[in-house]
Design a protein around this motif. Structure first.
Motif, PDB file in Angstrom:
ATOM      1  N   SER A 192      -3.465  -2.345   4.720  1.00 48.07           N
ATOM      2  CA  SER A 192      -3.618  -1.909   6.302  1.00 48.07           C
ATOM      3  C   SER A 192      -2.806  -0.873   7.000  1.00 48.07           C
ATOM      4  O   SER A 192      -2.988  -0.467   7.487  1.00 48.07           O
ATOM      5  CB  SER A 192      -2.016  -3.257   6.678  1.00 48.07           C
ATOM      6  N   LYS A 193      -2.160  -0.409   6.688  1.00 43.96           N
ATOM      7  CA  LYS A 193      -1.709   0.919   6.454  1.00 43.96           C
ATOM      8  C   LYS A 193      -2.786   1.910   6.367  1.00 43.96           C
ATOM      9  O   LYS A 193      -3.009   3.189   7.480  1.00 43.96           O
ATOM     10  CB  LYS A 193      -0.496   1.534   6.156  1.00 43.96           C
ATOM     11  N   SER A 194      -3.433   2.503   5.886  1.00 50.00           N
ATOM     12  CA  SER A 194      -4.251   3.222   5.182  1.00 50.00           C
ATOM     13  C   SER A 194      -5.512   2.694   5.925  1.00 50.00           C
ATOM     14  O   SER A 194      -6.411   3.726   6.716  1.00 50.00           O
ATOM     15  CB  SER A 194      -5.003   3.650   3.772  1.00 50.00           C
ATOM     16  N   LEU A 195      -5.960   1.911   6.052  1.00 46.74           N
ATOM     17  CA  LEU A 195      -7.105   1.561   6.668  1.00 46.74           C
ATOM     18  C   LEU A 195      -7.216   1.320   8.754  1.00 46.74           C
ATOM     19  O   LEU A 195      -7.924   2.211   9.491  1.00 46.74           O
ATOM     20  CB  LEU A 195      -7.165  -0.332   6.978  1.00 46.74           C
ATOM     21  N   GLN A 196      -5.713   1.578   8.891  1.00 49.18           N
ATOM     22  CA  GLN A 196      -5.181   2.089  10.599  1.00 49.18           C
ATOM     23  C   GLN A 196      -5.149   3.892  10.378  1.00 49.18           C
ATOM     24  O   GLN A 196      -5.868   3.709  11.408  1.00 49.18           O
ATOM     25  CB  GLN A 196      -4.000   1.251  11.191  1.00 49.18           C
ATOM     26  N   GLU A 197      -4.828   3.921   9.089  1.00 51.10           N
ATOM     27  CA  GLU A 197      -5.120   5.577   9.588  1.00 51.10           C
ATOM     28  C   GLU A 197      -6.942   6.430  10.002  1.00 51.10           C
ATOM     29  O   GLU A 197      -6.916   6.965  10.421  1.00 51.10           O
ATOM     30  CB  GLU A 197      -4.385   6.593   8.513  1.00 51.10           C
ATOM     31  N   VAL A 198      -7.403   5.723   8.723  1.00 48.30           N
ATOM     32  CA  VAL A 198      -9.210   5.486   8.978  1.00 48.30           C
ATOM     33  C   VAL A 198      -9.257   5.772   9.900  1.00 48.30           C
ATOM     34  O   VAL A 198     -10.281   6.522  10.937  1.00 48.30           O
ATOM     35  CB  VAL A 198      -9.170   5.182   7.930  1.00 48.30           C
ATOM     36  N   ILE A 199      -9.050   4.459  11.433  1.00 48.95           N
ATOM     37  CA  ILE A 199      -9.255   3.727  11.702  1.00 48.95           C
ATOM     38  C   ILE A 199      -9.228   4.526  13.240  1.00 48.95           C
ATOM     39  O   ILE A 199      -9.774   5.012  14.296  1.00 48.95           O
ATOM     40  CB  ILE A 199      -9.217   2.569  12.268  1.00 48.95           C
ATOM     41  N   LYS A 200      -8.075   4.459  13.240  1.00 42.69           N
ATOM     42  CA  LYS A 200      -6.781   5.878  14.388  1.00 42.69           C
ATOM     43  C   LYS A 200      -7.680   7.442  14.295  1.00 42.69           C
ATOM     44  O   LYS A 200      -8.250   7.645  15.470  1.00 42.69           O
ATOM     45  CB  LYS A 200      -5.683   5.722  14.212  1.00 42.69           C
ATOM     46  N   HIS A 201      -8.256   8.182  12.937  1.00 42.99           N
ATOM     47  CA  HIS A 201      -8.630   9.163  12.764  1.00 42.99           C
ATOM     48  C   HIS A 201      -9.871   9.455  14.118  1.00 42.99           C
ATOM     49  O   HIS A 201     -10.651   9.609  14.497  1.00 42.99           O
ATOM     50  CB  HIS A 201      -8.835   9.596  11.983  1.00 42.99           C
ATOM     51  N   ASP A 202     -10.749   7.836  13.317  1.00 44.08           N
ATOM     52  CA  ASP A 202     -12.670   7.711  13.723  1.00 44.08           C
ATOM     53  C   ASP A 202     -12.625   7.786  15.071  1.00 44.08           C
ATOM     54  O   ASP A 202     -13.271   8.154  16.004  1.00 44.08           O
ATOM     55  CB  ASP A 202     -13.024   6.773  13.067  1.00 44.08           C
ATOM     56  N   ILE A 203     -11.632   7.367  16.113  1.00 47.01           N
ATOM     57  CA  ILE A 203     -11.492   6.413  16.687  1.00 47.01           C
ATOM     58  C   ILE A 203     -10.927   7.916  17.736  1.00 47.01           C
ATOM     59  O   ILE A 203     -10.946   7.992  19.714  1.00 47.01           O
ATOM     60  CB  ILE A 203     -10.752   5.523  17.266  1.00 47.01           C
ATOM     61  N   SER A 204      -9.902   8.861  17.299  1.00 44.77           N
ATOM     62  CA  SER A 204      -9.961   9.735  18.379  1.00 44.77           C
ATOM     63  C   SER A 204     -11.073  11.014  18.419  1.00 44.77           C
ATOM     64  O   SER A 204     -10.043  11.598  19.050  1.00 44.77           O
ATOM     65  CB  SER A 204      -7.989  10.160  17.243  1.00 44.77           C
ATOM     66  N   ASN A 205     -11.253  10.865  17.596  1.00 46.31           N
ATOM     67  CA  ASN A 205     -12.574  11.748  16.771  1.00 46.31           C
ATOM     68  C   ASN A 205     -13.869  11.613  18.259  1.00 46.31           C
ATOM     69  O   ASN A 205     -14.081  12.314  19.019  1.00 46.31           O
ATOM     70  CB  ASN A 205     -13.267  11.672  15.804  1.00 46.31           C
TER      71      ASN A 205
END
Length: 142
Positions: free
Chosen positions: A17-30
């Motif tokens: 969950s933590k790993s997925l949240q980091e990927v999604i957070k990075h994608d959205i911040s892009n």
């Protein structure tokens, strides 16, 4: 000593969950957004007009914080508020044409990131994962 599979499953789930949240957070911040901004716009994009409470429930942001995020998105012209004609205490939120245009661009790219995370995992395994996670979630709210 036997392995505690419940504990191991919990740890693996939390790490994933933590790993997925980091990927999604990075994608959205892009795309120049915060996760909370994206979650609200995505809910309105797919579900249409919602009350503030419905948005809050859909995105798991408490109602105190959600007002701040809605204010920011409204100032950017991405969503609008309107009062219910029958009950002035009820406030509806809906995505604007500008917000829809943004999500028309961002969401397919976001969905592709999610698809890549599940690449190589069979549909059967995805169905199993969905079923198991629903069971765990239901146990957590009992």
């Amino acid at each position: 000593m036997s392995e505690n599979l419940s504990l191991k499953a919990f740890v693996v789930l939390m790490k994933a969950s933590k790993s997925l949240q980091e990927v999604i957070k990075h994608d959205i911040s892009n795309h120049g957004m915060r996760t909370s901004d994206f979650e609200i716009l995505e809910a309105l994009y797919h579900k249409g007009r919602l009350t503030v409470k419905e948005v809050s429930d859909a995105v798991l942001i408490n109602t105190g914080s959600i007002t701040y995020v809605i204010d920011k998105l409204e100032k950017k012209g991405l969503l609008e508020r309107s009062h219910c004609k029958d009950d002035r205490r009820v406030v509806y939120i809906h995505i604007t044409d500008e917000g829809k245009k943004l999500m028309d661009e961002v969401f397919p790219q976001h969905q592709q990131v999610i698809e890549s995370l599940f690449e190589g995992i069979s549909d059967e395994d995805k169905e199993t994962l969905i079923s198991v996670l629903k069971q765990v979630g239901q146990k957590a709210v009992q």
